[in-house]
Scaffold this motif. Sequence first.
Motif, short mmCIF file in Angstrom:
data_model
loop_
_atom_site.label_atom_id
_atom_site.label_comp_id
_atom_site.label_asym_id
_atom_site.label_seq_id
_atom_site.Cartn_x
_atom_site.Cartn_y
_atom_site.Cartn_z
N HIS A 220 0.88 -1.26 -0.14
CA HIS A 220 0.47 0.11 0.09
C HIS A 220 0.81 1.33 0.10
O HIS A 220 1.95 1.17 0.47
CB HIS A 220 -1.29 0.05 1.51
CG HIS A 220 -0.14 0.61 2.57
ND1 HIS A 220 0.82 -1.01 2.73
CD2 HIS A 220 0.46 1.20 3.03
CE1 HIS A 220 1.55 -0.38 4.09
NE2 HIS A 220 1.26 0.73 4.55
N ASP A 222 0.57 5.14 1.73
CA ASP A 222 -0.55 5.66 2.52
C ASP A 222 -0.59 7.05 2.39
O ASP A 222 -0.98 7.66 1.36
CB ASP A 222 0.89 6.49 3.78
CG ASP A 222 2.38 4.68 4.67
OD1 ASP A 222 1.37 3.97 4.33
OD2 ASP A 222 2.68 5.90 5.44
N HIS A 277 4.64 -0.19 0.22
CA HIS A 277 5.33 -0.53 0.74
C HIS A 277 4.88 -1.99 2.07
O HIS A 277 3.01 -1.57 1.50
CB HIS A 277 5.90 0.13 2.17
CG HIS A 277 5.03 0.94 2.61
ND1 HIS A 277 4.73 2.22 2.22
CD2 HIS A 277 4.40 0.98 3.69
CE1 HIS A 277 3.55 2.69 3.22
NE2 HIS A 277 3.57 2.46 3.88
#
Length: 344
Positions: A220, A222, A277
């Motif tokens: 994903h 952030d 990440h």
Amino acid sequence: MTHGRSGANVNLAAGLEGRRVPFESVPVIDLGPFLDGGDKPGVARAIGRACREVGFFYVRNHGVPRARVETAFAEARRFFAQPLEAKTAIHVSKSYPRQRGYVPLFEENTDPEVTADLKECFDLGRELPPDDPAVRAGTPFHGPNVWPEGLPGFRETIAAYYDAVLDLSLTLAGAVALSLDLPEDHFADKLDRAVTTLRLIQYPPQQGRIEPATLGCGAHTDYGFLTVLAQDQAGGLQLKNCAGDWIAAPPIPGTFVVNIAEMVERWTNGLYPATLHRVINTSGRARYSLPFFLDTNYDARVECLPNCRSAEHPAKYPPVIGGEYLFQRFDQTFPYRREPTRDA
Ligand code: OGA
Ligand code: NI
């Protein structure tokens, strides 16, 4: 703003742009000369380079006392060691739409098409009293925190850690502004009532063969402005470079891992990417981490910076309102938020 490497205010004609080189490691940046004012431009340059090339960097000499981080980890362990009933008593759904409290295993899936996340979390944010105008207006993510019963000292320790990393994150936002040839306070009026989440995470140990369907945390990016992460010694954080390889971001004692999130990618027109990440806990024991997410003020308009677009590089992303954008991103990853009763 160039999309090449000079950092000067020039525009490249078509065909002149350098290719993005796949990173193989994550830079460690000494924040000391920024905090003491000794060399703010030098630190901002290092941060700018890390943001363009990796989207992640470590900071050391960051000013948060080690004891403050360690006591927060100790409280996180204490929190997750409670019986399940004590944790589910403050299930995050009860605070909707504030997003405070406990998230059980598999109840937030950051890469929902591929992975169920093997992690449990406790979320808190800016403590606002019920009579705050934004709270009274029912603004999502605004309101009081919820705290576990029966853990004396937990609240004080975690709140002190929250204050310290909020401060650090705002300092870093100033450095990001400077790195873009903007005044240090450029984003200040977009962050002075920022939505924030401090999250305590426990990743249970995984045994045997690990498949993409069950990772600690699926791939994903952030959502907000930037993230300041403390990780314990277990390891397992990985970042994807532009060649598609996953690069480890191992624990380095005394540092935080900082990463650029989607709103900065949008502000900078992709110059500072929000890097994918994930977490795979192969340590054989529980892993603990403490990400702090600095988002934006709920009503902040996030729109391509004038010096990050040109005739050759027009704005790629339409403007968004920070809080509305966040709200949608949370809806994608938290199944509880999509239950039919939510729409009633
Ligand atoms: C996250 C995240 C990494 C970690 O919560 O968004 O990427 O090490 N966490 O827990
Ligand atoms: Ni993340």
